[in-house]
Design an enzyme around this catalytic site. Structure first.
Site, PDB file in Angstrom:
ATOM      1  N   VAL A  39       0.754  -1.075   0.039  1.00 47.70           N
ATOM      2  CA  VAL A  39      -0.116  -0.023   0.214  1.00 47.70           C
ATOM      3  C   VAL A  39       0.867   1.276   0.042  1.00 47.70           C
ATOM      4  O   VAL A  39       2.219   1.300   0.103  1.00 47.70           O
ATOM      5  CB  VAL A  39      -0.926  -0.024   1.084  1.00 47.70           C
ATOM      6  CG1 VAL A  39      -1.971  -1.008   1.044  1.00 47.70           C
ATOM      7  CG2 VAL A  39      -0.186  -0.199   2.566  1.00 47.70           C
ATOM      8  N   SER A  40       0.438   2.221  -0.322  1.00 45.01           N
ATOM      9  CA  SER A  40       1.107   3.549  -0.724  1.00 45.01           C
ATOM     10  C   SER A  40       1.616   4.095   0.659  1.00 45.01           C
ATOM     11  O   SER A  40       2.654   4.842   0.770  1.00 45.01           O
ATOM     12  CB  SER A  40       0.630   4.358  -1.567  1.00 45.01           C
ATOM     13  OG  SER A  40       0.430   3.827  -2.905  1.00 45.01           O
ATOM     14  N   THR A  41       0.495   4.195   1.532  1.00 48.25           N
ATOM     15  CA  THR A  41       0.728   5.054   3.025  1.00 48.25           C
ATOM     16  C   THR A  41       0.726   4.371   4.079  1.00 48.25           C
ATOM     17  O   THR A  41      -0.103   3.222   4.173  1.00 48.25           O
ATOM     18  CB  THR A  41      -0.217   6.214   2.793  1.00 48.25           C
ATOM     19  OG1 THR A  41      -1.569   5.683   3.043  1.00 48.25           O
ATOM     20  CG2 THR A  41      -0.010   7.181   1.746  1.00 48.25           C
ATOM     21  N   GLN A  94      -2.962   3.193   5.290  1.00 46.14           N
ATOM     22  CA  GLN A  94      -3.675   2.066   4.547  1.00 46.14           C
ATOM     23  C   GLN A  94      -3.456   0.774   5.186  1.00 46.14           C
ATOM     24  O   GLN A  94      -2.355   0.609   5.635  1.00 46.14           O
ATOM     25  CB  GLN A  94      -3.406   2.314   3.003  1.00 46.14           C
ATOM     26  CG  GLN A  94      -3.870   3.698   2.358  1.00 46.14           C
ATOM     27  CD  GLN A  94      -3.260   3.530   0.730  1.00 46.14           C
ATOM     28  OE1 GLN A  94      -1.956   3.548   0.762  1.00 46.14           O
ATOM     29  NE2 GLN A  94      -4.049   4.119  -0.091  1.00 46.14           N
ATOM     30  N   ARG A 104       4.706   0.414 -11.049  1.00 46.14           N
ATOM     31  CA  ARG A 104       3.989   1.775 -11.286  1.00 46.14           C
ATOM     32  C   ARG A 104       3.929   2.115 -12.727  1.00 46.14           C
ATOM     33  O   ARG A 104       3.158   2.924 -13.260  1.00 46.14           O
ATOM     34  CB  ARG A 104       4.346   2.978 -10.463  1.00 46.14           C
ATOM     35  CG  ARG A 104       4.015   2.979  -9.127  1.00 46.14           C
ATOM     36  CD  ARG A 104       2.502   3.164  -8.953  1.00 46.14           C
ATOM     37  NE  ARG A 104       1.913   3.294  -7.634  1.00 46.14           N
ATOM     38  CZ  ARG A 104       0.618   3.669  -7.258  1.00 46.14           C
ATOM     39  NH1 ARG A 104      -0.330   3.356  -8.348  1.00 46.14           N
ATOM     40  NH2 ARG A 104       0.260   3.570  -5.940  1.00 46.14           N
TER      41      ARG A 104
END
Length: 191
Positions: free
Chosen positions: A8-10, A13, A68
């Site tokens: 997850v990006s953060t 999350q 990405r």
């Protein structure tokens, strides 16, 4: 062995949904991290890739959890191939390098990425040529103005050494040699 990779990006999350899907898919080991996919430094991804063995399959819930960009995905897929490992995405069944169809799709992606790089190179080259035709100069800035070069040539012609003139103009001798060489290749430039 099936190896799951969840990201997850953060920090706020949660990995729960990805973790559950990877466990249901039969992954025996999970590598998890909370980092942006745009960052090249993803320690858990690197750790997983470093521990791959022939026959392992990396499983992700979706490809965007692994990479990405197409370039990033192709780089990772190449590392997997070099380790004789596979890649499988749960949400994108076409992205399964353990099957002939999945390998073909990835090969097509690689071809498209290579074509795109060639187009970018061609456009960049054309742009540089057009800019040069308009008088744009590339490279390092010129150290000496045309007036300084003319002064240097005059002083050297009057008997000063290149070293003395270079010191006076606060440039290295080689800079001065390059500046005056095209205009004056016959005089003695010792010094």
């Amino acid at each position: 062995m099936l190896l799951g990779y969840a990201r997850v990006s953060t920090e706020d999350q949660q990995l729960d949904l990805q973790r559950a899907a990877l466990t249901r898919a039969g992954c025996q080991r999970l590598y998890e991290e909370k980092r942006s996919g745009a960052k090249r430094a993803r320690p858990e991804l690197e750790r997983m890739l470093d521990h791959l063995r022939a026959g392992d399959v990396v499983v992700v819930s979706r490809l965007d959890r692994l990479a990405r960009s197409t370039r990033d995905l192709l780089d990772i897929a190449e590392r997997l191939r070099e380790s004789d490992a596979g890649l499988r995405s749960l949400q994108e069944p076409w992205a399964d390098t353990t099957s002939p169809a999945g390998r073909m799709v990835l090969t097509v992606f690689a071809g498209i990425a290579e074509f795109e790089r060639a187009l970018i190179h061609e456009r960049t080259h054309s742009g540089r040529l057009a800019a040069q035709a308009r008088g744009v100069r590339f490279g390092r800035p010129v150290k000496l103005s045309s007036d300084q070069v003319a002064l240097a040539q005059r002083l050297i012609g009057e008997g000063q050494t290149v070293r003395e003139v270079a010191n006076m103009l606060k440039v290295h001798r080689s800079t001065l040699y390059r500046a005056i060489a095209p205009a004056d290749t016959t005089s003695d430039m010792s010094g």
